[in-house]
Design a protein around this motif. Structure first.
Motif, PDB file in Angstrom:
ATOM      1  N   ALA A  22       1.023   8.079 -32.117  1.00  0.00           N
ATOM      2  CA  ALA A  22      -0.285   7.438 -32.314  1.00  0.00           C
ATOM      3  C   ALA A  22      -0.272   6.059 -31.684  1.00  0.00           C
ATOM      4  O   ALA A  22       0.751   5.357 -31.708  1.00  0.00           O
ATOM      5  CB  ALA A  22      -0.590   7.336 -33.804  1.00  0.00           C
ATOM      6  N   PRO A  23      -1.386   5.618 -31.104  1.00  0.00           N
ATOM      7  CA  PRO A  23      -1.443   4.289 -30.482  1.00  0.00           C
ATOM      8  C   PRO A  23      -1.305   3.178 -31.524  1.00  0.00           C
ATOM      9  O   PRO A  23      -1.648   3.352 -32.694  1.00  0.00           O
ATOM     10  CB  PRO A  23      -2.814   4.263 -29.823  1.00  0.00           C
ATOM     11  CG  PRO A  23      -3.621   5.283 -30.545  1.00  0.00           C
ATOM     12  CD  PRO A  23      -2.658   6.349 -30.979  1.00  0.00           C
ATOM     13  N   LEU A  24      -0.792   2.034 -31.068  1.00  0.00           N
ATOM     14  CA  LEU A  24      -0.650   0.869 -31.934  1.00  0.00           C
ATOM     15  C   LEU A  24      -1.985   0.153 -32.069  1.00  0.00           C
ATOM     16  O   LEU A  24      -2.915   0.355 -31.276  1.00  0.00           O
ATOM     17  CB  LEU A  24       0.403  -0.083 -31.371  1.00  0.00           C
ATOM     18  CG  LEU A  24       1.833   0.468 -31.270  1.00  0.00           C
ATOM     19  CD1 LEU A  24       2.727  -0.547 -30.573  1.00  0.00           C
ATOM     20  CD2 LEU A  24       2.378   0.804 -32.650  1.00  0.00           C
ATOM     21  N   SER A  25      -2.069  -0.734 -33.055  1.00  0.00           N
ATOM     22  CA  SER A  25      -3.317  -1.468 -33.284  1.00  0.00           C
ATOM     23  C   SER A  25      -3.663  -2.393 -32.119  1.00  0.00           C
ATOM     24  O   SER A  25      -4.836  -2.700 -31.894  1.00  0.00           O
ATOM     25  CB  SER A  25      -3.203  -2.282 -34.585  1.00  0.00           C
ATOM     26  OG  SER A  25      -2.122  -3.192 -34.506  1.00  0.00           O
ATOM     27  N   ASP A  26      -2.629  -2.854 -31.377  1.00  0.00           N
ATOM     28  CA  ASP A  26      -2.889  -3.744 -30.238  1.00  0.00           C
ATOM     29  C   ASP A  26      -2.751  -3.001 -28.916  1.00  0.00           C
ATOM     30  O   ASP A  26      -2.398  -3.580 -27.892  1.00  0.00           O
ATOM     31  CB  ASP A  26      -1.937  -4.940 -30.266  1.00  0.00           C
ATOM     32  CG  ASP A  26      -0.464  -4.539 -30.184  1.00  0.00           C
ATOM     33  OD1 ASP A  26      -0.159  -3.326 -30.292  1.00  0.00           O
ATOM     34  OD2 ASP A  26       0.385  -5.431 -30.002  1.00  0.00           O
ATOM     35  N   GLN A  27      -3.056  -1.709 -28.933  1.00  0.00           N
ATOM     36  CA  GLN A  27      -2.831  -0.877 -27.750  1.00  0.00           C
ATOM     37  C   GLN A  27      -3.625  -1.365 -26.547  1.00  0.00           C
ATOM     38  O   GLN A  27      -3.214  -1.179 -25.397  1.00  0.00           O
ATOM     39  CB  GLN A  27      -3.208   0.576 -28.056  1.00  0.00           C
ATOM     40  CG  GLN A  27      -2.577   1.590 -27.115  1.00  0.00           C
ATOM     41  CD  GLN A  27      -1.068   1.673 -27.281  1.00  0.00           C
ATOM     42  OE1 GLN A  27      -0.568   1.552 -28.380  1.00  0.00           O
ATOM     43  NE2 GLN A  27      -0.359   1.861 -26.180  1.00  0.00           N
ATOM     44  N   ASP A  28      -4.779  -1.996 -26.780  1.00  0.00           N
ATOM     45  CA  ASP A  28      -5.578  -2.474 -25.657  1.00  0.00           C
ATOM     46  C   ASP A  28      -4.907  -3.629 -24.918  1.00  0.00           C
ATOM     47  O   ASP A  28      -5.300  -3.976 -23.800  1.00  0.00           O
ATOM     48  CB  ASP A  28      -6.969  -2.907 -26.141  1.00  0.00           C
ATOM     49  CG  ASP A  28      -6.894  -4.035 -27.164  1.00  0.00           C
ATOM     50  OD1 ASP A  28      -5.891  -4.099 -27.912  1.00  0.00           O
ATOM     51  OD2 ASP A  28      -7.823  -4.854 -27.198  1.00  0.00           O
ATOM     52  N   GLN A  29      -3.853  -4.247 -25.526  1.00  0.00           N
ATOM     53  CA  GLN A  29      -3.121  -5.331 -24.878  1.00  0.00           C
ATOM     54  C   GLN A  29      -1.829  -4.838 -24.229  1.00  0.00           C
ATOM     55  O   GLN A  29      -1.061  -5.632 -23.693  1.00  0.00           O
ATOM     56  CB  GLN A  29      -2.781  -6.415 -25.908  1.00  0.00           C
ATOM     57  CG  GLN A  29      -3.992  -7.005 -26.608  1.00  0.00           C
ATOM     58  CD  GLN A  29      -3.593  -7.969 -27.705  1.00  0.00           C
ATOM     59  OE1 GLN A  29      -2.683  -8.777 -27.544  1.00  0.00           O
ATOM     60  NE2 GLN A  29      -4.275  -7.882 -28.839  1.00  0.00           N
ATOM     61  N   ARG A  30      -1.624  -3.526 -24.284  1.00  0.00           N
ATOM     62  CA  ARG A  30      -0.379  -2.961 -23.792  1.00  0.00           C
ATOM     63  C   ARG A  30      -0.609  -2.063 -22.585  1.00  0.00           C
ATOM     64  O   ARG A  30      -1.700  -1.538 -22.376  1.00  0.00           O
ATOM     65  CB  ARG A  30       0.306  -2.140 -24.897  1.00  0.00           C
ATOM     66  CG  ARG A  30       0.797  -2.978 -26.061  1.00  0.00           C
ATOM     67  CD  ARG A  30       1.398  -2.124 -27.171  1.00  0.00           C
ATOM     68  NE  ARG A  30       2.025  -2.978 -28.179  1.00  0.00           N
ATOM     69  CZ  ARG A  30       3.292  -3.371 -28.153  1.00  0.00           C
ATOM     70  NH1 ARG A  30       4.078  -2.950 -27.172  1.00  0.00           N
ATOM     71  NH2 ARG A  30       3.782  -4.138 -29.090  1.00  0.00           N
ATOM     72  N   HIS A  31       0.457  -1.915 -21.819  1.00  0.00           N
ATOM     73  CA  HIS A  31       0.444  -0.925 -20.739  1.00  0.00           C
ATOM     74  C   HIS A  31       1.345   0.220 -21.158  1.00  0.00           C
ATOM     75  O   HIS A  31       2.454   0.012 -21.660  1.00  0.00           O
ATOM     76  CB  HIS A  31       0.956  -1.533 -19.432  1.00  0.00           C
ATOM     77  CG  HIS A  31       0.985  -0.546 -18.321  1.00  0.00           C
ATOM     78  ND1 HIS A  31      -0.153   0.001 -17.782  1.00  0.00           N
ATOM     79  CD2 HIS A  31       2.022   0.030 -17.658  1.00  0.00           C
ATOM     80  CE1 HIS A  31       0.169   0.849 -16.832  1.00  0.00           C
ATOM     81  NE2 HIS A  31       1.491   0.898 -16.731  1.00  0.00           N
ATOM     82  N   CYS A  32       0.873   1.458 -20.987  1.00  0.00           N
ATOM     83  CA  CYS A  32       1.610   2.646 -21.424  1.00  0.00           C
ATOM     84  C   CYS A  32       1.914   3.545 -20.235  1.00  0.00           C
ATOM     85  O   CYS A  32       1.078   3.702 -19.330  1.00  0.00           O
ATOM     86  CB  CYS A  32       0.806   3.435 -22.444  1.00  0.00           C
ATOM     87  SG  CYS A  32       0.438   2.530 -23.961  1.00  0.00           S
ATOM     88  N   VAL A  33       3.100   4.144 -20.266  1.00  0.00           N
ATOM     89  CA  VAL A  33       3.485   5.133 -19.256  1.00  0.00           C
ATOM     90  C   VAL A  33       4.259   6.243 -19.957  1.00  0.00           C
ATOM     91  O   VAL A  33       4.868   6.030 -21.007  1.00  0.00           O
ATOM     92  CB  VAL A  33       4.354   4.512 -18.145  1.00  0.00           C
ATOM     93  CG1 VAL A  33       3.564   3.509 -17.323  1.00  0.00           C
ATOM     94  CG2 VAL A  33       5.602   3.849 -18.730  1.00  0.00           C
ATOM     95  N   ASN A  34       4.237   7.427 -19.382  1.00  0.00           N
ATOM     96  CA  ASN A  34       5.016   8.547 -19.886  1.00  0.00           C
ATOM     97  C   ASN A  34       6.226   8.770 -18.991  1.00  0.00           C
ATOM     98  O   ASN A  34       6.172   8.547 -17.765  1.00  0.00           O
ATOM     99  CB  ASN A  34       4.176   9.823 -19.938  1.00  0.00           C
ATOM    100  CG  ASN A  34       3.081   9.729 -20.990  1.00  0.00           C
ATOM    101  OD1 ASN A  34       3.289   9.147 -22.068  1.00  0.00           O
ATOM    102  ND2 ASN A  34       1.924  10.284 -20.689  1.00  0.00           N
TER     103      ASN A  34
END
Length: 373
Positions: A304-316
């Motif tokens: 599940a995404p974190l609460s501050d996900q909009d401030q993070r960059h994600c990659v698989n």
């Protein structure tokens, strides 16, 4: 070479063994000015240039570490300051006085070498007495000073032993005690912990820090050990090819390295590639993006995404290697053409990933640093 460095300095030097400058004396008056200065110092050995126009100021009481790979010029800088080498060009000043032409025995410095350089035929007591004797300190005074210094380094029961009868850590303490006993204003450390195993190194790091706080000596340490430099220093100089790459506090050097070389030399660094990560990075030509491994979070691919996900960059990505190192666990994760390192502290109940697992990596965009390539 070493006995020459311990020769007598002057009659006044002996009084420094027993008395420090009084409050408000000359030492405090000049505290704002650099105690050590390299002014455009170049050192050549034939056609090889070991140092190129080195300029450096060291504050009174500062613990400065010169860090760099083999051939970077760090040991040459220390040998110049110690007086074992003379600069080809430029000048070296101590307390405002040029010492470029002053021999090693005229500089009133304590020196600790990697191999300790203890006199093997002398007892611990006599090793510590030697620099005092060379400075003209009377026998009765020498005995008291040696007793107090041995007690300070927790070796009061070892005074009659020869160096060969001591462990490596004990020999290192004797070397430090001998360097400090004559109360020199400057202490030089040449790879001081290089001959010790890891546990002893960590113990001696604490001892050196404690001695520095207590005696307040201006200390210059040369090492290639990044952990040692980060642990001990007020300020670190990172060198390469005879030049300074960056000079700053340990925290600033690690968190805000000036370029790719410093980032990779001082710890591990993930250099990010926008094409592999699938996003456009606003990076100027000649610069790269970097994230430290401990700033990268690893989780299940469907977490599940974190609460501050909009401030993070994600990659698989896919785990391609794991390393367990006691308090830390390290993962290498394949993301496109990149292999990204993740380092996390081991905790109870923590999920452990295996080679081949599909995972998600994310990090705060604010933790990404732009470096000169």
């Amino acid at each position: 070479m070493y006995p020459a460095a311990m020769r007598t300095l002057s009659a006044s030097a002996a009084t420094k063994v027993l008395e420090r400058e009084p409050p408000g004396g000359k030492v405090l008056e000049s505290i704002a000015s650099p105690q050590i200065e390299f002014r455009d110092v170049t050192k050549k050995y034939g056609a090889v240039t070991a140092l190129t126009e080195l300029s450096l100021s060291v504050r009174r009481g500062e613990f400065l570490t010169i860090l760099g790979p083999s051939g970077s010029g760090k040991t040459t800088a220390l040998m110049l300051l110690a007086g074992f080498e003379a600069p080809t060009n430029g000048d070296i000043l101590i307390s405002g006085r040029s010492v470029a032409a002053v021999p090693s025995y005229g500089r009133d410095q304590g020196i600790v070498f990697q191999n300790y350089a203890l006199f093997p035929h002398l007892t611990v007591n006599r090793n510590l007495e030697f620099p005092l004797e060379m400075r003209g300190v009377k026998a009765g005074q020498r005995i008291g000073l040696v007793e107090r210094m041995l007690k300070r380094v927790h070796l009061e029961e070892f005074g009659e032993r020869l160096p060969s009868q001591l462990s490596g850590g004990q020999q290192q303490r004797v070397a430090l005690a001998r360097a400090l006993i004559a109360d020199p204003p400057i202490l030089l450390l040449d790879e001081p912990l290089g001959a010790l195993d890891r546990n002893l190194r960590e113990q001696m790091q604490g001892e050196i820090k404690s001695l520095h706080r207590e005696f307040g000596k201006t200390t210059i340490c040369v090492t290639h050990d990044q952990e040692e430099a980060l642990t001990l220093s007020d300020r670190i100089i990172v060198m390469r090819g005879g030049r300074i790459e960056q000079a700053d506090t340990p925290e600033a050097l690690y968190d805000r390295p000036a370029n790719r070389f410093v980032a990779n030399f001082l710890g591990e660094a993930n250099i990010l590639d926008s094409s592999a990560l699938g996003e456009q990075q606003n990076v100027a030509p000649g610069t790269v993006s970097m994230i430290r491994p401990e700033r990268v979070r690893i989780s299940q691919a469907n977490a599940a995404p974190l609460s501050d996900q909009d401030q993070r960059h994600c990659v698989n990505g896919t785990v391609e290697d794991t390393t367990y190192a006691g308090p830390l666990r390290k993962y290498q994760v394949r993301v496109g053409s990149l292999s990204i390192i993740v380092r996390e502290h081991v905790a109870s109940g923590q999920q452990i990933f295996r080679i081949g697992d599909a995972v998600r990596l994310d990090w705060l965009r604010a933790d990404v640093r732009l470096l000169t390539a």
